[in-house]
Design a protein around this motif. Structure first.
Motif, short mmCIF file in Angstrom:
data_model
loop_
_atom_site.label_atom_id
_atom_site.label_comp_id
_atom_site.label_asym_id
_atom_site.label_seq_id
_atom_site.Cartn_x
_atom_site.Cartn_y
_atom_site.Cartn_z
N PHE A 76 0.84 -1.20 0.00
CA PHE A 76 0.00 0.00 0.00
C PHE A 76 0.88 1.26 0.00
N ALA A 77 1.92 1.24 0.81
CA ALA A 77 2.82 2.40 0.90
C ALA A 77 3.49 2.67 -0.45
N ARG A 78 3.87 1.61 -1.16
CA ARG A 78 4.50 1.79 -2.47
C ARG A 78 3.53 2.49 -3.43
N ASP A 79 2.26 2.12 -3.37
CA ASP A 79 1.26 2.79 -4.22
C ASP A 79 1.05 4.25 -3.80
N VAL A 80 1.08 4.50 -2.51
CA VAL A 80 0.87 5.86 -2.01
C VAL A 80 2.02 6.77 -2.42
N VAL A 81 3.26 6.27 -2.36
CA VAL A 81 4.38 7.13 -2.76
C VAL A 81 4.34 7.40 -4.26
N GLU A 82 3.77 6.48 -5.01
CA GLU A 82 3.58 6.74 -6.45
C GLU A 82 2.65 7.95 -6.64
N THR A 83 1.64 8.05 -5.80
CA THR A 83 0.72 9.19 -5.85
C THR A 83 1.46 10.48 -5.49
N ALA A 118 1.47 18.73 3.04
CA ALA A 118 0.65 18.01 4.02
C ALA A 118 0.70 16.50 3.77
N PHE A 119 0.69 16.12 2.50
CA PHE A 119 0.71 14.71 2.13
C PHE A 119 2.03 14.06 2.56
N VAL A 120 3.15 14.72 2.26
CA VAL A 120 4.46 14.18 2.61
C VAL A 120 4.62 14.15 4.13
N THR A 121 4.12 15.15 4.83
CA THR A 121 4.18 15.16 6.30
C THR A 121 3.39 13.99 6.87
N MET A 122 2.22 13.73 6.31
CA MET A 122 1.41 12.60 6.76
C MET A 122 2.15 11.28 6.51
N LEU A 123 2.82 11.14 5.36
CA LEU A 123 3.59 9.93 5.07
C LEU A 123 4.71 9.76 6.10
N GLU A 124 5.40 10.84 6.42
CA GLU A 124 6.50 10.78 7.38
C GLU A 124 6.00 10.40 8.77
N ARG A 125 4.82 10.84 9.14
CA ARG A 125 4.23 10.46 10.44
C ARG A 125 4.04 8.95 10.53
N HIS A 126 3.84 8.31 9.39
CA HIS A 126 3.59 6.87 9.36
C HIS A 126 4.83 6.08 8.94
N THR A 169 11.63 5.22 1.76
CA THR A 169 11.85 4.15 2.72
C THR A 169 10.64 4.03 3.64
N LEU A 170 10.43 2.84 4.15
CA LEU A 170 9.37 2.56 5.13
C LEU A 170 10.07 2.06 6.39
N HIS A 171 10.09 2.89 7.43
CA HIS A 171 10.77 2.57 8.69
C HIS A 171 12.22 2.13 8.44
N GLY A 172 12.90 2.84 7.55
CA GLY A 172 14.30 2.56 7.28
C GLY A 172 14.55 1.51 6.21
#
Length: 185
Positions: A76-83, A118-126, A169-172
């Motif tokens: 899911f994260a891979r698809d979201v970063v594509e967005t 806002a989108f990138v900040t939300m991604l970083e929070r997760h 990256t996702l959690h490193g």
């Protein structure tokens, strides 16, 4: 056995097989204690090994559960970063800001840039982080070389001279490598 028979006689059977009713040779008390202590040592060793195996199993299971929790959303994260990348491509396709541009274009650009922040900040929070590659040394763990060009003057070979997309990256853990152009020799 006798020479004429193939089956053992009852007397021969008793001579080769110990009778369970007859006790073994009597042991001294010291021999018996030594045998019991040896058996206790073996049991203690088996118990300690079983405890160590259980601790290793608990630690491995805990690690696997933590990894599953952290990385379950990887697809899911891979698809979201594509967005997020598509949003950046859209912003990059807008004409550069000028003083005489229509007010609506400036507001649209500002609105989309706010949405991207806002989108990138939300991604970083997760736990999803964007790593910009421009100007950094090529790292095959984070970057995918799409092309190699002669190094511009003052640039070391192996330096990234253009990044088409950032690394994510996702959690490193690498989620998506950066697509880059590397300076050659």
């Amino acid at each position: 056995m006798s020479d004429t028979q193939d089956t053992p006689t009852p007397a021969e059977t008793t001579a080769t097989t110990p009778d369970p009713a007859t006790p073994e040779t009597p042991q001294t008390e010291a021999e018996r204690i030594a045998a019991l202590e040896a058996e206790l040592g073996q049991m203690r060793d088996k118990w300690l090994r079983a405890e160590a195996d259980m601790q290793n199993l608990r630690a491995r299971t805990k690690r696997e559960i933590e990894d599953a929790r952290l990385y379950a959303v990887q697809k899911f994260a891979r698809d979201v970063v594509e967005t997020a990348e598509n949003l950046r491509r859209g912003l990059d396709s807008l004409p550069p800001a000028t003083e005489d541009e229509p007010e609506i274009l400036g507001k649209l650009r500002g609105g989309f840039e706010g949405v991207e922040r806002a989108f990138v900040t939300m991604l970083e929070r997760h736990g999803i982080a964007r790593l910009d590659a421009q100007g950094k040394a090529f790292d095959p763990e984070l970057h995918q070389a799409m092309a190699e060009q002669p190094a511009p003057e003052g640039t070391e070979p192996g330096t990234i001279i253009q990044a088409w997309t950032p690394a994510w990256t996702l959690h490193g853990r690498l989620l998506k490598p950066a697509m880059v152009v590397v300076a050659g020799k």
